[in-house]
Scaffold this motif. Sequence first.
Motif, PDB file in Angstrom:
ATOM      1  N   HIS A  95      -3.059   9.588  -0.632  1.00  0.00           N
ATOM      2  CA  HIS A  95      -1.607   9.714  -0.638  1.00  0.00           C
ATOM      3  C   HIS A  95      -1.170  10.633   0.500  1.00  0.00           C
ATOM      4  O   HIS A  95      -1.923  11.515   0.918  1.00  0.00           O
ATOM      5  CB  HIS A  95      -1.106  10.333  -1.947  1.00  0.00           C
ATOM      6  N   ILE A  97       2.469  12.906   1.753  1.00  0.00           N
ATOM      7  CA  ILE A  97       3.826  13.384   1.487  1.00  0.00           C
ATOM      8  C   ILE A  97       4.333  13.920   2.823  1.00  0.00           C
ATOM      9  O   ILE A  97       3.668  14.768   3.434  1.00  0.00           O
ATOM     10  CB  ILE A  97       3.841  14.490   0.410  1.00  0.00           C
ATOM     11  N   VAL A 123       6.836   9.673  -0.014  1.00  0.00           N
ATOM     12  CA  VAL A 123       5.545   9.737  -0.695  1.00  0.00           C
ATOM     13  C   VAL A 123       4.907   8.355  -0.632  1.00  0.00           C
ATOM     14  O   VAL A 123       5.551   7.358  -0.998  1.00  0.00           O
ATOM     15  CB  VAL A 123       5.716  10.165  -2.171  1.00  0.00           C
ATOM     16  N   LEU A 125       2.590   5.482  -1.962  1.00  0.00           N
ATOM     17  CA  LEU A 125       2.010   4.997  -3.206  1.00  0.00           C
ATOM     18  C   LEU A 125       1.344   3.653  -2.926  1.00  0.00           C
ATOM     19  O   LEU A 125       1.412   3.134  -1.809  1.00  0.00           O
ATOM     20  CB  LEU A 125       3.093   4.847  -4.277  1.00  0.00           C
ATOM     21  N   VAL A 130       7.628   5.575  -0.590  1.00  0.00           N
ATOM     22  CA  VAL A 130       8.884   5.724  -1.324  1.00  0.00           C
ATOM     23  C   VAL A 130       9.642   6.873  -0.653  1.00  0.00           C
ATOM     24  O   VAL A 130       9.135   7.995  -0.585  1.00  0.00           O
ATOM     25  CB  VAL A 130       8.638   6.030  -2.817  1.00  0.00           C
ATOM     26  N   VAL A 133      12.344  11.048  -2.156  1.00  0.00           N
ATOM     27  CA  VAL A 133      11.810  11.527  -3.433  1.00  0.00           C
ATOM     28  C   VAL A 133      12.153  13.010  -3.563  1.00  0.00           C
ATOM     29  O   VAL A 133      11.721  13.816  -2.729  1.00  0.00           O
ATOM     30  CB  VAL A 133      10.282  11.323  -3.509  1.00  0.00           C
ATOM     31  N   THR A 135      11.760  16.642  -4.106  1.00  0.00           N
ATOM     32  CA  THR A 135      10.506  17.391  -4.019  1.00  0.00           C
ATOM     33  C   THR A 135      10.799  18.876  -3.974  1.00  0.00           C
ATOM     34  O   THR A 135      11.722  19.312  -3.301  1.00  0.00           O
ATOM     35  CB  THR A 135       9.737  16.980  -2.739  1.00  0.00           C
ATOM     36  N   THR A 154       8.113   8.161  -8.670  1.00  0.00           N
ATOM     37  CA  THR A 154       6.695   7.916  -8.379  1.00  0.00           C
ATOM     38  C   THR A 154       5.953   7.381  -9.611  1.00  0.00           C
ATOM     39  O   THR A 154       4.728   7.369  -9.627  1.00  0.00           O
ATOM     40  CB  THR A 154       6.015   9.209  -7.892  1.00  0.00           C
ATOM     41  N   HIS A 157       2.966   9.126 -11.163  1.00  0.00           N
ATOM     42  CA  HIS A 157       1.628   8.890 -10.615  1.00  0.00           C
ATOM     43  C   HIS A 157       0.825  10.190 -10.496  1.00  0.00           C
ATOM     44  O   HIS A 157      -0.405  10.170 -10.640  1.00  0.00           O
ATOM     45  CB  HIS A 157       1.727   8.212  -9.248  1.00  0.00           C
TER      46      HIS A 157
END
Length: 179
Positions: A95, A97, A123, A125, A130, A133, A135, A154, A157
């Motif tokens: 992943h 970010i 992020v 996935l 996506v 998001v 954060t 998410t 997840h």
Amino acid sequence: MKITNGLIQTIFLLAVSVSLIAAVNLDQVLAQNPSNTDSNVLKGAITSTSNNGNTTDPAWVLGGVYRFTEFNSSSPAFNASFYMTKIDGTAEHIHSIYDLKLSNSPVVDSSSNSTILNGTTTVTLKDGPVSNVPTQIELLDESAIAITVDGNLTNTHFGTTPIYGTQHLICVEAPNLCK
């Protein structure tokens, strides 16, 4: 020795506890921390477990790196990349970010010596990135970090706990271990 969920939790809590023990201010640590000698850059390791959202027991191990650049500006860049693997060693995947956009100025809590940055990130996935998001990134004292991404966007997840890390990179501080 058999690795159990309890052992993993104990090791994780011990690592986080040790990371939180050192209490100095950021200016001093940047001069002393071999991972972060540039006051405009903050980098470290993702060292975390996460649950599956249905229980507090760890289900996943997370390990990787993050980096803030332009850290002391009004628009710091944040990038993280980490592996996520079930605690039985299966289902490994990666992943990222990135693309932090702050929603307001960082909040400094002098009583806990922490700094909270709120905003949005992108992020990655399984089905693709996506964007936007919500954060929260919290710098915990001078040694740890907690990254919380919105579980609604998410599909939970990353479980229901933050993604934790340290403000150190062992490959910078002890490069002979990473050859």
